[in-house]
Scaffold this motif. Structure first.
Motif, short mmCIF file in Angstrom:
data_model
loop_
_atom_site.label_atom_id
_atom_site.label_comp_id
_atom_site.label_asym_id
_atom_site.label_seq_id
_atom_site.Cartn_x
_atom_site.Cartn_y
_atom_site.Cartn_z
N ALA A 240 0.36 -4.13 -10.06
CA ALA A 240 -0.41 -4.75 -8.98
C ALA A 240 -1.89 -4.44 -9.21
CB ALA A 240 0.02 -4.18 -7.63
N CYS A 241 -2.75 -5.40 -8.84
CA CYS A 241 -4.19 -5.21 -8.88
C CYS A 241 -4.74 -5.67 -7.54
CB CYS A 241 -4.81 -6.01 -10.02
SG CYS A 241 -6.59 -5.77 -10.17
N ARG A 242 -5.40 -4.74 -6.83
CA ARG A 242 -5.89 -5.04 -5.48
C ARG A 242 -7.40 -4.88 -5.41
NH1 ARG A 242 -1.44 -1.25 -4.52
NH2 ARG A 242 0.40 -2.52 -4.14
N PRO A 243 -8.10 -5.92 -4.97
CA PRO A 243 -9.55 -5.82 -4.81
C PRO A 243 -9.91 -5.03 -3.56
CG PRO A 243 -8.81 -7.98 -4.12
CD PRO A 243 -7.61 -7.27 -4.67
N PRO A 244 -11.15 -4.61 -3.43
CA PRO A 244 -11.58 -3.92 -2.22
C PRO A 244 -11.28 -4.78 -0.98
CG PRO A 244 -13.28 -3.80 -3.89
CD PRO A 244 -12.24 -4.75 -4.40
N GLY A 245 -10.82 -4.12 0.08
CA GLY A 245 -10.56 -4.80 1.35
C GLY A 245 -9.19 -5.42 1.47
N ALA A 246 -8.36 -5.34 0.43
CA ALA A 246 -7.02 -5.94 0.49
C ALA A 246 -6.05 -5.00 1.21
CB ALA A 246 -6.51 -6.21 -0.92
N TYR A 247 -5.39 -5.52 2.24
CA TYR A 247 -4.36 -4.76 2.93
C TYR A 247 -3.11 -4.77 2.06
CZ TYR A 247 -7.06 -4.46 7.21
OH TYR A 247 -8.03 -4.16 8.12
N HIS A 248 -2.44 -3.61 1.93
CA HIS A 248 -1.23 -3.50 1.14
C HIS A 248 -0.34 -2.39 1.70
CE1 HIS A 248 -4.42 -1.05 -0.62
NE2 HIS A 248 -3.50 -0.24 -1.09
N GLY A 249 0.96 -2.59 1.52
CA GLY A 249 1.91 -1.63 2.07
C GLY A 249 2.40 -2.09 3.42
N PRO A 250 3.03 -1.21 4.15
CA PRO A 250 3.48 0.15 3.83
C PRO A 250 4.44 0.16 2.63
CG PRO A 250 3.76 -0.33 6.18
CD PRO A 250 3.41 -1.61 5.52
N PHE A 251 4.75 1.39 2.17
CA PHE A 251 5.55 1.58 0.97
C PHE A 251 6.74 2.49 1.23
CE2 PHE A 251 1.17 0.87 -0.36
CZ PHE A 251 1.34 -0.22 -1.19
N LYS A 252 7.81 2.24 0.48
CA LYS A 252 9.02 3.05 0.59
C LYS A 252 9.68 3.10 -0.78
CE LYS A 252 13.55 3.19 2.78
NZ LYS A 252 14.44 2.62 3.80
N SER A 253 10.39 4.19 -1.04
CA SER A 253 11.23 4.28 -2.23
C SER A 253 12.59 4.82 -1.82
CB SER A 253 10.60 5.18 -3.29
OG SER A 253 11.41 5.18 -4.44
N VAL A 254 13.64 4.10 -2.17
CA VAL A 254 15.00 4.53 -1.84
C VAL A 254 15.42 5.69 -2.74
CG1 VAL A 254 17.42 3.83 -1.75
CG2 VAL A 254 15.65 2.27 -0.94
N GLY A 255 15.22 5.53 -4.05
CA GLY A 255 15.67 6.54 -5.00
C GLY A 255 14.57 7.41 -5.56
N GLY A 256 13.32 7.18 -5.13
CA GLY A 256 12.18 7.90 -5.68
C GLY A 256 11.53 7.10 -6.78
N CYS A 257 10.24 7.35 -7.03
CA CYS A 257 9.53 6.61 -8.07
C CYS A 257 8.28 7.36 -8.51
CB CYS A 257 9.15 5.21 -7.59
SG CYS A 257 7.92 5.15 -6.29
#
Length: 126
Positions: A98-115
């Motif tokens: 993923a590449c996110r520019p300044p000001g981009a909303y992203h997430g929330p995030f979760k991992s089921v098995g870990g990462c």
């Protein structure tokens, strides 16, 4: 603007120590800074870090930064866009980017098995 990172040839990264929970993140999400320094107050610099999620850990609010962010998922699973209870979202597998520019909303995030993710953060030098 010069990038303030040391010349560092290939070396083994110690994956068992040197991890810390970043400010504002829940327990179970940890970072390991590999290089650089990001000055968010003065909006300059860059950093490269590893970010790891323990199994079942998730954030509840989207993130927005004033810097560029590039992210590569190395191992495990990552769900993007879960709700405050950790439900829903879109699942991603290793070798995704993923590449996110300044000001981009992203997430929330979760991992089921870990990462483990690698992130590069930097301010636009222009």
């Amino acid at each position: 603007m010069a990038i303030n990172k040391l010349h560092d040839e290939f070396r083994t990264v110690d994956m068992s120590s040197g991890w810390e929970t970043p400010a504002g993140y829940p327990a179970g999400i940890q970072q390991k800074i590999l290089s650089g320094a990001l000055d968010e107050v003065n909006k300059r610099g860059s950093r490269t870090r590893l970010l790891r999620f323990e199994p079942g850990v998730y954030t509840t609010e989207p993130f927005v930064h004033e810097y560029w962010e590039e992210v590569f998922l190395f191992t495990g699973d990552l769900i993007v866009g879960n709700d405050k209870q950790g439900n829903g979202g879109e699942s991603f597998e290793p070798n995704t980017y993923a590449c996110r520019p300044p000001g981009a909303y992203h997430g929330p995030f979760k991992s089921v098995g870990g990462c483990v993710l690698m992130e590069i953060h930097y301010f636009d030098p222009a």
